[in-house]
Design an enzyme around this catalytic site. Structure first.
Site, PDB file in Angstrom:
ATOM      1  N   ARG A 170     -14.954  -6.406   0.090  1.00 18.27           N
ATOM      2  CA  ARG A 170     -14.233  -5.987   1.302  1.00 18.27           C
ATOM      3  C   ARG A 170     -13.489  -4.650   1.067  1.00 18.27           C
ATOM      4  O   ARG A 170     -12.828  -4.446   0.058  1.00 18.27           O
ATOM      5  CB  ARG A 170     -13.238  -7.078   1.689  1.00 18.27           C
TER       6      ARG A 170
ATOM      7  N   THR B 197      -0.746   1.816   6.907  1.00 16.43           N
ATOM      8  CA  THR B 197      -0.675   0.590   6.105  1.00 16.43           C
ATOM      9  C   THR B 197      -0.669  -0.606   7.045  1.00 16.43           C
ATOM     10  O   THR B 197      -0.095  -0.536   8.125  1.00 16.43           O
ATOM     11  CB  THR B 197       0.574   0.569   5.200  1.00 16.43           C
TER      12      THR B 197
ATOM     13  N   GLY C  53     -10.883  -1.924   3.156  1.00 17.37           N
ATOM     14  CA  GLY C  53     -10.042  -1.776   4.343  1.00 17.37           C
ATOM     15  C   GLY C  53     -10.033  -0.362   4.876  1.00 17.37           C
ATOM     16  O   GLY C  53     -10.983   0.404   4.680  1.00 17.37           O
ATOM     17  N   ASP C  54      -8.953  -0.017   5.534  1.00 16.23           N
ATOM     18  CA  ASP C  54      -8.853   1.284   6.202  1.00 16.23           C
ATOM     19  C   ASP C  54      -8.443   2.414   5.270  1.00 16.23           C
ATOM     20  O   ASP C  54      -8.697   3.585   5.574  1.00 16.23           O
ATOM     21  CB  ASP C  54      -7.818   1.203   7.336  1.00 16.23           C
TER      22      ASP C  54
ATOM     23  N   THR D 263      -3.060  -4.307   8.377  1.00 13.42           N
ATOM     24  CA  THR D 263      -4.336  -5.027   8.365  1.00 13.42           C
ATOM     25  C   THR D 263      -5.467  -4.035   8.633  1.00 13.42           C
ATOM     26  O   THR D 263      -5.700  -3.626   9.776  1.00 13.42           O
ATOM     27  CB  THR D 263      -4.331  -6.132   9.427  1.00 13.42           C
TER      28      THR D 263
ATOM     29  N   THR E 201       0.865  -1.189   0.000  1.00 16.66           N
ATOM     30  CA  THR E 201       0.000   0.000   0.000  1.00 16.66           C
ATOM     31  C   THR E 201       0.895   1.230   0.000  1.00 16.66           C
ATOM     32  O   THR E 201       1.997   1.190   0.546  1.00 16.66           O
ATOM     33  CB  THR E 201      -0.865  -0.037   1.280  1.00 16.66           C
TER      34      THR E 201
END
Ligand code: ASP
Length: 351
Positions: free
Chosen positions: A243, A266, A245-246, A268, A215
């Site tokens: 899905r 960056t 992510g953040d 999970t 990322t």
């Protein structure tokens, strides 16, 4: 001018003993109208030690830094600098953003990105876009040209077409390396009877050493004293069900506030969302009076680590102090500090 380099080995607690934790900190005293930029190319749990790969990544990170820094030194905005730096990394196949992004369980690329202006607290973000060549550019347009913060999927792309952003076939994003990594995971799942569509980032690292991370993100301080932060990603390898992510979530993967700092994360994504990690760093500075170094280190080495998450952030305060804590084995990084000193590499650096 003062430079301080701190290497931190947080092996004090049993909980942390299994982790290789480190942070890289640069402090530079403020000059007249200082400007600075810092970037990351992903917190990496499985860093390559191939000197050729490292050299290629370093070259792209260097190009990205210069693209952003040139804007800052000629009086441009931190928002422009963040976009310019991230575009370079999105266009490179070496990172998990734009071209070279990881693939979903269906073998397609779905991209997420966000950007935030520390002066106004305006923000723009896009999620699950499949044909926008530079998602960071579209996030910037959401910030500037729409009344919204987050647009997703087809709607985001329709907005992008209206705004005349460059659109590409999904194939453009897919590299041979990512296709091979995807195939290895799919074959393994098929063999196991595909009991679950779900993947876990930490398991991926163990089972598929070649699964790619990377990322990208940037934080910048311009000569007007304005901070900005941006992040761009393909997300998690083999992700399913749309899905997200953040990275496109303001407060989780990206945050900027002139009164505190700018942050790009960056790792999970689920942990960064649940822990509101990027915002929490700024909140520690605002409500507790912590420095950017204390706040970022605390949220990564204490909060994120204790939650069981892996990853890191880059953070920069209004004086151009940069900190890059991560609890993964490595993080690709680069910065040009207020004194104009450039530093690029994979931290921790190979001896
Ligand atoms: N944070 C990204 C996500 O969860 C992935 C990463 O940084 O590797 O989508």
């Amino acid at each position: 001018m003062r430079h301080t380099l701190h290497f931190r080995s947080l092996l004090s607690g049993l909980l942390l003993s299994a982790l290789c934790s480190a942070s890289f900190i640069v402090e530079s005293a403020a000059q007249d109208r200082p400007c600075a930029i810092a970037i990351h190319g992903g917190a990496d749990s499985n860093p390559s030690s191939d000197p050729e790969v490292l050299a290629r990544k370093k070259a792209v990170l260097t190009e990205a830094l210069h693209a952003g820094h040139q804007i800052l030194t000629t009086g441009g905005s931190s928002l422009d600098a963040v976009v310019a730096a991230i575009r370079v990394m999105e266009d490179s196949p070496l990172f998990n953003a734009g071209k070279g992004a990881v693939l979903t369980n269906e073998g397609t690329a779905e991209l997420d990105s966000s950007i935030m202006d520390g002066q106004t607290l305006n923000a723009g973000a896009v999620a699950s876009v499949k044909h926008v060549k530079n998602p960071i550019a579209l996030a910037r347009l959401v910030l500037e040209k729409s009344p919204h913060v987050l647009l997703i999927g087809d709607g985001a792309e329709a907005f992008g077409k209206e705004q005349k952003v460059e659109m590409v076939e999904n194939e453009y994003f897919i590299t041979e390396k990512q296709r091979a990594a995807w195939k290895a995971i799919r074959d393994r799942k098929m063999k196991d009877g595909e009991k679950s569509k779900q993947v876990n980032r930490d398991q991926l690292v163990k089972q598929f050493p070649n699964a790619n991370f990377g990322t990208v993100g940037a934080v910048a301080l311009d000569q007007d004293g304005n901070l900005a932060a941006g992040t761009s990603t393909g997300g998690l390898m083999y992700k399913a069900w749309g899905r997200v992510g953040d990275s496109p979530i303001i407060g989780a993967g990206t945050y900027a506030d002139n009164e505190t700092c700018a942050v790009s994360a960056t790792g999970t994504g689920e942990y960064f969302i649940r822990g509101a990690i990027a915002y929490d760093i700024t909140a520690m500075m605002r409500y507790k009076g912590s420095s950017v170094i204390e706040a970022a280190n605390s949220r990564i080495y204490e909060k994120l680590t204790h939650m069981g998450g892996t990853g890191g952030v880059i953070a920069m305060d209004r004086a151009g102090v940069i900190v890059m804590p991560h609890n993964t084995k490595a993080m690709n990084y680069g910065w040009i500090d207020p004194a104009g000193q450039i530093e690029v590499g994979q931290y921790p650096a190979k001896k």
